[in-house]
Structures are given as C-alpha cells and as structure tokens.
Design a protein around this motif. Structure first.
Motif, PDB file in Angstrom:
ATOM      1  N   SER A  51      -3.709 -34.442  91.170  1.00  0.00           N
ATOM      2  CA  SER A  51      -4.847 -33.813  91.848  1.00  0.00           C
ATOM      3  C   SER A  51      -5.297 -32.558  91.108  1.00  0.00           C
ATOM      4  O   SER A  51      -6.497 -32.307  90.954  1.00  0.00           O
ATOM      5  N   ALA A  52      -4.328 -31.786  90.644  1.00  0.00           N
ATOM      6  CA  ALA A  52      -4.656 -30.564  89.905  1.00  0.00           C
ATOM      7  C   ALA A  52      -5.402 -30.897  88.609  1.00  0.00           C
ATOM      8  O   ALA A  52      -6.376 -30.229  88.248  1.00  0.00           O
ATOM      9  N   VAL A  53      -4.945 -31.938  87.917  1.00  0.00           N
ATOM     10  CA  VAL A  53      -5.597 -32.349  86.670  1.00  0.00           C
ATOM     11  C   VAL A  53      -7.017 -32.825  86.935  1.00  0.00           C
ATOM     12  O   VAL A  53      -7.971 -32.418  86.245  1.00  0.00           O
ATOM     13  N   LEU A  54      -7.188 -33.696  87.932  1.00  0.00           N
ATOM     14  CA  LEU A  54      -8.518 -34.225  88.234  1.00  0.00           C
ATOM     15  C   LEU A  54      -9.474 -33.138  88.694  1.00  0.00           C
ATOM     16  O   LEU A  54     -10.667 -33.164  88.369  1.00  0.00           O
ATOM     17  N   ASN A  55      -8.951 -32.179  89.455  1.00  0.00           N
ATOM     18  CA  ASN A  55      -9.809 -31.086  89.917  1.00  0.00           C
ATOM     19  C   ASN A  55     -10.275 -30.202  88.768  1.00  0.00           C
ATOM     20  O   ASN A  55     -11.324 -29.557  88.865  1.00  0.00           O
ATOM     21  N   GLN A  56      -9.507 -30.181  87.686  1.00  0.00           N
ATOM     22  CA  GLN A  56      -9.943 -29.446  86.500  1.00  0.00           C
ATOM     23  C   GLN A  56     -11.100 -30.165  85.810  1.00  0.00           C
ATOM     24  O   GLN A  56     -12.044 -29.539  85.334  1.00  0.00           O
ATOM     25  N   PHE A  57     -11.018 -31.499  85.770  1.00  0.00           N
ATOM     26  CA  PHE A  57     -12.061 -32.292  85.120  1.00  0.00           C
ATOM     27  C   PHE A  57     -13.290 -32.475  86.006  1.00  0.00           C
ATOM     28  O   PHE A  57     -14.415 -32.540  85.510  1.00  0.00           O
ATOM     29  N   PRO A  59     -14.249 -30.694  89.430  1.00  0.00           N
ATOM     30  CA  PRO A  59     -14.093 -29.840  90.619  1.00  0.00           C
ATOM     31  C   PRO A  59     -15.156 -30.165  91.668  1.00  0.00           C
ATOM     32  O   PRO A  59     -16.310 -30.439  91.330  1.00  0.00           O
ATOM     33  N   ILE A  60     -14.735 -30.166  92.921  1.00  0.00           N
ATOM     34  CA  ILE A  60     -15.677 -30.384  94.021  1.00  0.00           C
ATOM     35  C   ILE A  60     -16.339 -29.049  94.338  1.00  0.00           C
ATOM     36  O   ILE A  60     -15.711 -28.138  94.888  1.00  0.00           O
ATOM     37  N   THR A  61     -17.596 -28.936  93.959  1.00  0.00           N
ATOM     38  CA  THR A  61     -18.302 -27.660  94.091  1.00  0.00           C
ATOM     39  C   THR A  61     -19.271 -27.622  95.272  1.00  0.00           C
ATOM     40  O   THR A  61     -19.704 -26.554  95.682  1.00  0.00           O
ATOM     41  N   ASP A  62     -19.614 -28.802  95.800  1.00  0.00           N
ATOM     42  CA  ASP A  62     -20.589 -28.858  96.888  1.00  0.00           C
ATOM     43  C   ASP A  62     -20.039 -29.743  98.006  1.00  0.00           C
ATOM     44  O   ASP A  62     -20.036 -30.967  97.893  1.00  0.00           O
ATOM     45  N   GLU A  63     -19.579 -29.127  99.074  1.00  0.00           N
ATOM     46  CA  GLU A  63     -18.968 -29.884 100.170  1.00  0.00           C
ATOM     47  C   GLU A  63     -19.984 -30.706 100.951  1.00  0.00           C
ATOM     48  O   GLU A  63     -19.603 -31.547 101.761  1.00  0.00           O
ATOM     49  N   THR A  64     -21.262 -30.470 100.726  1.00  0.00           N
ATOM     50  CA  THR A  64     -22.299 -31.238 101.420  1.00  0.00           C
ATOM     51  C   THR A  64     -22.930 -32.298 100.511  1.00  0.00           C
ATOM     52  O   THR A  64     -23.937 -32.908 100.879  1.00  0.00           O
ATOM     53  N   SER A  65     -22.335 -32.509  99.348  1.00  0.00           N
ATOM     54  CA  SER A  65     -22.816 -33.561  98.447  1.00  0.00           C
ATOM     55  C   SER A  65     -22.108 -34.866  98.780  1.00  0.00           C
ATOM     56  O   SER A  65     -20.882 -34.966  98.647  1.00  0.00           O
ATOM     57  N   ILE A  66     -22.885 -35.866  99.182  1.00  0.00           N
ATOM     58  CA  ILE A  66     -22.294 -37.157  99.535  1.00  0.00           C
ATOM     59  C   ILE A  66     -21.624 -37.781  98.314  1.00  0.00           C
ATOM     60  O   ILE A  66     -20.529 -38.353  98.420  1.00  0.00           O
ATOM     61  N   PHE A  67     -22.249 -37.664  97.151  1.00  0.00           N
ATOM     62  CA  PHE A  67     -21.662 -38.239  95.943  1.00  0.00           C
ATOM     63  C   PHE A  67     -20.336 -37.565  95.596  1.00  0.00           C
ATOM     64  O   PHE A  67     -19.347 -38.235  95.291  1.00  0.00           O
ATOM     65  N   GLN A  68     -20.301 -36.231  95.630  1.00  0.00           N
ATOM     66  CA  GLN A  68     -19.064 -35.528  95.315  1.00  0.00           C
ATOM     67  C   GLN A  68     -17.964 -35.853  96.320  1.00  0.00           C
ATOM     68  O   GLN A  68     -16.794 -35.999  95.943  1.00  0.00           O
ATOM     69  N   GLN A  69     -18.325 -36.001  97.566  1.00  0.00           N
ATOM     70  CA  GLN A  69     -17.321 -36.334  98.576  1.00  0.00           C
ATOM     71  C   GLN A  69     -16.855 -37.785  98.431  1.00  0.00           C
ATOM     72  O   GLN A  69     -15.714 -38.100  98.763  1.00  0.00           O
TER      73      GLN A  69
END
Length: 224
Positions: A51-57, A59-69
């Motif tokens: 999870s730490a590695v993937l979050n580096q590549f 990062p979830i920057t917009d909690e209201t983005s359907i695509f990011q979620q």
C-alpha cells in the motif's frame, strides 16, 4: 478487555462456522491457528508495504473523484489486501499435506482472512469504540470472510486440477472484485444513497459463498 472481545468475537464465530462446515475431514487445530497467525501478521505486513509503494506511485489526492476512488477500492485496497492473503494460502497452506480436499481451500483462505480481519478490527474498535465494533461485526468482518470463501473455492479446485495457476488467479481476481465493489460504494458515499451498493455486493457474495461451500461439501474426497 470488553473491547478486545468485541473486536475478535466476529472472526471467531466465522471460524467456528467454517470449521463445522468442514464435515468430512477436519483440519488440525495447530495448522489452522498457524494460518490465522500468518493472516494476522504476515499478510498485514505485506499489505502495509504494498500500500505504501502504490500510494507513492498513485496518491489519492481527491476524495470526491469517482475515478480515484475506483483505483483506491479495486487496486490499492482490494487487490493489495487479497493478494497479501492469497500468497499465504498459495505458498503456505496449499502446499501442505493437510490441504487434501477442495473444501480445504475455503477453510484455509478463511483462516488467513480472519487473521487479517481480526487484527484490523482490533485497531478500528480500539480507535473508534463500541459502535464501530458492532457495525463491523455485521459488515466488514463477514465481508472479509466472504472474500476468503470465494477465493478459497477456486484455490481448492486448483490444488487438484491441471489448471492450477488459472484457478488460483481466478480465486484472487474474484475476491478482489467483490472486495473492490464493496469498498468502492463505501468510498463514494458523497453520492447520496450509493453506499447501499456495498451491502448489495456483500449479499451477492454471501449467496455465492454459501453455494461454494455446498459444492465443495458435496464433492469432498472423504464423503461417505
């Protein structure tokens, strides 16, 4: 002590349920416990690292983005957590001589999943209290069990099939799909009423899990 009991009780109940569903050839308690511990310790460590590695590549920057979620639910959470359980079942349980019938895939996948879920639940309950523990007892913990059963169904088939890799990966992907769907609808709860989708996906998963249990019971090598 009461919070600890509240946190671990749901996982213990599910473990006992699966243990007694294994009607024809019970698994050794010691080996079951080792798989539970592997789920609680090793799979959690693997999840933390990946999870730490993937979050580096990504990062979830917009909690209201359907695509990011969507990416968060299906890949950063769903795939990572299910993969961390999958590799324990594949490289530890599945290779053991005690894994000697298809139903054992369900048993060991659930044991690993409940180890993971129990530790996760302890952390949540001690942080957020009794109400969270009660809610998760009927949602998150059964969800982890459902993902484990669906994964274990295919991994049980894989053990005794020539298509081992295909069936193993199918189990991982099915578990990831249901895990991702469950989390996705919760992650986009900024859309009114959408969270109901999580419970719909969980109910579908439970129905399929009951069918998976029944199929492997009927096809047990040890059925008289």
């Amino acid at each position: 002590m009461s919070l600890l009991l509240l946190a671990i009780a749901p996982a213990m109940i599910i473990i006992l349920y699966i243990y007694f569903k294994d009607k024809f050839e019970k698994e050794p308690i010691g080996f079951l416990f080792k798989n539970f511990l592997m789920g609680a310790i090793v799979s959690v460590i693997i999840t933390f690292i990946l999870s730490a590695v993937l979050n580096q590549f990504y990062p979830i920057t917009d909690e209201t983005s359907i695509f990011q979620q969507f990416i968060n639910a299906f890949f950063i959470v769903g795939l990572v957590e299910e993969f961390s359980k999958y590799i324990i079942v594949k490289f530890y349980a599945q290779k053991n001589k005690e894994f000697n019938e298809p139903f054992d895939g369900i048993v060991y996948a659930v044991m690993v999943s409940m180890g993971f879920a129990a530790l996760e639940n302890v952390l949540y309950v001690f942080q957020h209290g009794v109400a969270t523990g009660i809610l998760r007892a009927f949602t998150a913990v059964p969800a982890h069990a459902t993902f484990g059963i669906l994964m274990g169904y295919f991994m049980g088939l894989a053990k005794f099939s020539k298509s081992k890799q295909l069936l193993n990966v199918t189990g991982l992907l099915v578990a990831t799909f249901f895990h991702g769907a469950y989390d996705f609808f919760l992650f986009i709860n900024f859309i009114p009423g959408i969270a109901i989708g999580a419970f719909v996906s969980l109910i579908i998963g439970i129905i399929l899990s009951k069918k998976a249990i029944k199929i492997h019971q009927q096809n047990s090598h040890f059925r008289i």
